[in-house]
Design an enzyme around this catalytic site. Structure first.
Site, mmCIF file in Angstrom:
data_model
loop_
_atom_site.group_PDB
_atom_site.id
_atom_site.type_symbol
_atom_site.label_atom_id
_atom_site.label_comp_id
_atom_site.label_asym_id
_atom_site.label_seq_id
_atom_site.Cartn_x
_atom_site.Cartn_y
_atom_site.Cartn_z
ATOM 1 N N ARG A 54 -8.322 -1.081 4.901
ATOM 2 C CA ARG A 54 -7.486 -0.011 4.342
ATOM 3 C C ARG A 54 -6.099 -0.533 3.973
ATOM 4 O O ARG A 54 -5.438 0.038 3.100
ATOM 5 C CB ARG A 54 -7.322 1.137 5.346
ATOM 6 C CG ARG A 54 -8.610 1.888 5.620
ATOM 7 C CD ARG A 54 -8.356 3.068 6.535
ATOM 8 N NE ARG A 54 -7.270 3.871 5.992
ATOM 9 C CZ ARG A 54 -6.583 4.766 6.678
ATOM 10 N NH1 ARG A 54 -6.876 4.988 7.938
ATOM 11 N NH2 ARG A 54 -5.621 5.442 6.112
ATOM 12 N N LYS A 65 0.843 -1.207 0.000
ATOM 13 C CA LYS A 65 0.000 0.000 0.000
ATOM 14 C C LYS A 65 0.874 1.251 0.000
ATOM 15 O O LYS A 65 0.631 2.201 -0.751
ATOM 16 C CB LYS A 65 -0.896 -0.017 1.252
ATOM 17 C CG LYS A 65 -1.543 1.325 1.567
ATOM 18 C CD LYS A 65 -2.464 1.234 2.766
ATOM 19 C CE LYS A 65 -1.824 1.450 4.103
ATOM 20 N NZ LYS A 65 -1.471 2.838 4.441
ATOM 21 N N ASN A 66 1.889 1.253 0.860
ATOM 22 C CA ASN A 66 2.677 2.476 1.031
ATOM 23 C C ASN A 66 3.634 2.753 -0.124
ATOM 24 O O ASN A 66 4.269 3.806 -0.159
ATOM 25 C CB ASN A 66 3.442 2.433 2.366
ATOM 26 C CG ASN A 66 2.485 2.603 3.536
ATOM 27 O OD1 ASN A 66 1.303 2.906 3.349
ATOM 28 N ND2 ASN A 66 2.990 2.409 4.747
ATOM 29 N N CYS A 101 -5.090 7.568 9.339
ATOM 30 C CA CYS A 101 -5.309 6.901 10.623
ATOM 31 C C CYS A 101 -5.252 7.889 11.774
ATOM 32 O O CYS A 101 -4.523 8.870 11.727
ATOM 33 C CB CYS A 101 -4.224 5.859 10.845
ATOM 34 S SG CYS A 101 -4.565 4.295 10.074
ATOM 35 N N ARG A 112 -0.376 14.550 13.077
ATOM 36 C CA ARG A 112 0.535 14.254 11.967
ATOM 37 C C ARG A 112 0.747 15.520 11.149
ATOM 38 O O ARG A 112 0.074 15.754 10.157
ATOM 39 C CB ARG A 112 -0.004 13.109 11.125
ATOM 40 C CG ARG A 112 -0.019 11.819 11.909
ATOM 41 C CD ARG A 112 -0.632 10.691 11.150
ATOM 42 N NE ARG A 112 0.286 10.034 10.230
ATOM 43 C CZ ARG A 112 0.012 8.883 9.610
ATOM 44 N NH1 ARG A 112 -1.121 8.293 9.793
ATOM 45 N NH2 ARG A 112 0.892 8.351 8.804
ATOM 46 N N ASP A 151 4.527 0.348 12.011
ATOM 47 C CA ASP A 151 3.317 -0.285 11.472
ATOM 48 C C ASP A 151 3.177 -1.753 11.882
ATOM 49 O O ASP A 151 2.156 -2.376 11.586
ATOM 50 C CB ASP A 151 3.298 -0.178 9.935
ATOM 51 C CG ASP A 151 2.983 1.244 9.478
ATOM 52 O OD1 ASP A 151 2.612 2.077 10.313
ATOM 53 O OD2 ASP A 151 3.105 1.507 8.260
HETATM 54 C C1 UD1 Z 1 4.381 6.687 6.380
HETATM 55 C C2 UD1 Z 1 3.501 5.477 6.195
HETATM 56 C C3 UD1 Z 1 2.976 4.981 7.526
HETATM 57 C C4 UD1 Z 1 4.130 4.737 8.481
HETATM 58 C C5 UD1 Z 1 5.032 5.962 8.566
HETATM 59 C C6 UD1 Z 1 6.292 5.721 9.393
HETATM 60 C C7 UD1 Z 1 2.527 5.868 4.007
HETATM 61 C C8 UD1 Z 1 1.304 6.125 3.220
HETATM 62 N N1 UD1 Z 1 2.379 5.846 5.335
HETATM 63 O O1 UD1 Z 1 3.543 7.708 6.953
HETATM 64 O O2 UD1 Z 1 2.259 3.767 7.308
HETATM 65 O O3 UD1 Z 1 3.623 4.455 9.766
HETATM 66 O O4 UD1 Z 1 5.455 6.349 7.247
HETATM 67 O O5 UD1 Z 1 7.010 4.655 8.893
HETATM 68 O O6 UD1 Z 1 3.583 5.624 3.467
HETATM 69 N N2 UD1 Z 1 6.255 14.430 10.782
HETATM 70 C C9 UD1 Z 1 6.389 15.762 11.074
HETATM 71 N N3 UD1 Z 1 6.256 16.671 10.059
HETATM 72 C C10 UD1 Z 1 6.009 16.290 8.778
HETATM 73 C C11 UD1 Z 1 5.881 14.927 8.487
HETATM 74 C C12 UD1 Z 1 6.007 14.008 9.517
HETATM 75 O O7 UD1 Z 1 6.620 16.123 12.222
HETATM 76 O O8 UD1 Z 1 5.899 17.168 7.907
HETATM 77 C C13 UD1 Z 1 6.359 13.442 11.882
HETATM 78 C C14 UD1 Z 1 5.050 12.669 12.070
HETATM 79 O O9 UD1 Z 1 4.150 13.375 12.880
HETATM 80 C C15 UD1 Z 1 5.524 11.394 12.709
HETATM 81 C C16 UD1 Z 1 6.894 11.180 12.057
HETATM 82 O O10 UD1 Z 1 7.279 12.439 11.519
HETATM 83 O O11 UD1 Z 1 5.684 11.568 14.084
HETATM 84 C C17 UD1 Z 1 6.893 10.127 10.968
HETATM 85 O O12 UD1 Z 1 6.041 10.517 9.930
HETATM 86 P P1 UD1 Z 1 6.310 10.140 8.406
HETATM 87 O O13 UD1 Z 1 7.606 9.402 8.298
HETATM 88 O O14 UD1 Z 1 6.147 11.373 7.595
HETATM 89 O O15 UD1 Z 1 5.118 9.138 8.126
HETATM 90 P P2 UD1 Z 1 4.043 9.224 6.978
HETATM 91 O O16 UD1 Z 1 4.684 9.541 5.685
HETATM 92 O O17 UD1 Z 1 2.885 10.024 7.444
#
Ligand code: UD1
Length: 418
Positions: free
Chosen positions: A397, A22-23, A116, A121, A305
């Site tokens: 999902r 999915k990711n 989720c 986030r 995850d």
């Molecule tokens: C992706 C995955 C999700 C997985 C996560 C971490 C997808 C669709 N989803 O989510 O399944 O759990 O990686 O492996 O690929 N953060 C900030 N600012 C930002 C972006 C992120 O502070 O602009 C923080 C988030 O709040 C969180 C951490 O960084 O605490 C990790 O987030 P991130 O690596 O961005 O995860 P996602 O891309 O949302």
């Protein structure tokens, strides 16, 4: 609403093939906006998040067709970069489209993302990365609009390796003028898959899978047929299902190298793990041993995850385990639900202390998010009696008909559409 009725007590055995990730599918679908030619995506999983992303592309004017696990996208007919509110709220990954849409149309608008319920986030790193490439932003009414005259390559230093921000930066930088150096990038395999896809389309992305990614921007990009990598989280979930039911399951059409951190933990729990080039078999005969220190961290460390599913397994361990969640701040909602099933655990800040019990019992529990739901399904398979999981549609999902897959392995899960 969909409820699942899980009857515990059956050992799982047999073979199960894993679908595409999915990711990886989500950012690759976002990338199709950069290529106004037909793109064929094989092993593209029929999950509700992926279908929502396809629908979002349709609202932009793209043609998207699914035949089995192959999705063909043609964004030649896409006309604008304004994302629909309701759908985009449902899928957090719609934010990836900001980078590719602004690259294609010079303008893009998106509602603040959904996804989720696993804590706050923010998207500050996404916005920072795009602004380094020359994009400016305006906000209002819960929406964020991006615009750019000309994307220009730049050095982007991420102070945290955000998966989504890394992907968004790559999606805009491939179309920027000149070279972009992305430092502090996330190293997840899904980022490498996105880069491989873009390179197959004729773009130029080097170093994906390492913290420094170099992108040479260009205006081209052509259609391609591409196979999405296997889902490592689904792989891990079915292996934990085998462990928690003291069964023996071979997970096929996958890559064990993607889940090294999980496999070493399952071995430390006393499970027997055999790896093959594209499969992995887990056999468990006893209660799992406790794990005194598990921490979720960015890849290649243990994945957030898979934390909820491992938590379920450790709930029946022979001793006391400790899990620290380092990625998301609100990702222990399964803890209280597992307690309803007789588990003993305590959450202190970002750390969970799990005192293993001999057996869980069935209860009425809620799937607060996707992985919480998966963990409760696993716990239900190991529990005495019947577990009712409310809002089990959230499991859809990220897992293609997990209930059917588990039934094929001898487990008992019944789906009730309400
Ligand atoms: C992706 C995955 C999700 C997985 C996560 C971490 C997808 C669709 N989803 O989510 O399944 O759990 O990686 O492996 O690929 N953060 C900030 N600012 C930002 C972006 C992120 O502070 O602009 C923080 C988030 O709040 C969180 C951490 O960084 O605490 C990790 O987030 P991130 O690596 O961005 O995860 P996602 O891309 O949302």
């Amino acid at each position: 609403m969909t409820n699942w009725l899980v009857t515990g007590g059956k050992r799982l055995s047999g073979e199960i093939a894993v679908h595409g990730a999915k990711n990886a599918a989500l950012p690759i679908l976002a990338a199709t906006v950069l290529i106004p030619e037909p793109v064929e995506l094989k092993n593209c999983p029929p999950l509700s998040d992926v279908e929502d992303m396809c629908e979002i592309l349709r609202t932009l004017g793209a043609s998207v067709r699914r035949s089995g696990d192959t999705v063909t996208v043609d964004t030649a007919s896409a006309t604008h970069g304004t994302l629909p509110d309701a759908l985009s709220h449902r899928v957090r990954s719609s934010i990836f489209l900001l980078g590719s849409l602004v690259a294609r149309f010079s303008k893009a608008c998106a509602p603040y993302p959904g996804g989720c319920e696993i804590g706050n986030r923010p998207i500050d790193l996404h916005l920072y990365a795009l602004s380094r490439l020359g994009v400016s932003f305006s906000e209002g009414d819960g929406r964020i609009c991006a615009s750019v005259d000309r994307l220009t390559g730049a050095v982007i230093d991420l102070d945290y390796p955000s998966v989504g921000a890394t992907e968004n930066a790559i999606l805009a930088a491939v179309r920027a003028e000149g070279e972009t150096v992305l430092r502090g990038a996330a190293c997840e395999p899904e980022i490498t898959d996105l880069a491989n896809f873009l390179n197959a389309c004729g773009f130029c992305v080097h170093g994906a899978g390492t913290p420094t990614i170099v992108i040479s921007g260009q205006s081209g990009g052509h259609g391609v047929s591409y196979r999405i990598l296997p889902d490592r989280i689904v792989t891990g979930t079915y292996l934990i299902a085998a462990a928690i039911t003291r069964g023996s399951v071979a997970v096929t059409e996958t890559d064990p190298a993607l889940i090294g951190a999980l496999l070493s933990k399952l071995e430390a729990c006393g499970c027997r793990v055999e790896t093959f080039p594209d499969a992995v078999r887990l056999t468990a005969t006893d209660r799992p041993k406790e794990l005194v220190s598990v921490e979720t961290r960015p890849y290649p460390a243990f994945a957030t995850d898979l934390q909820a599913q491992l938590f379920a397994l450790l709930s029946i361990a022979t001793g006391t385990s400790v899990i620290t969640e380092r990625i998301f701040e609100n990702r222990f909602r399964h803890a209280a639900e597992l307690k309803r099933m007789g588990a003993q655990n305590e959450i202190i800040g970002q750390t969970a202390i799990i005192r293993g019990v001999k057996a869980l019992h069935g209860a009425r529990v809620t799937a607060f998010d996707l992985r919480c739901g998966a963990a409760l399904a696993l716990a239900g398979l190991a529990a005495e009696g019947e577990t009712e999981i409310l809002y089990a549609e959230r499991i859809d999902r990220g897992y293609d008909r997990m209930d059917e897959a588990i039934r094929a392995l001898g487990g008992q899960i019944q789906r009730k559409e309400l």
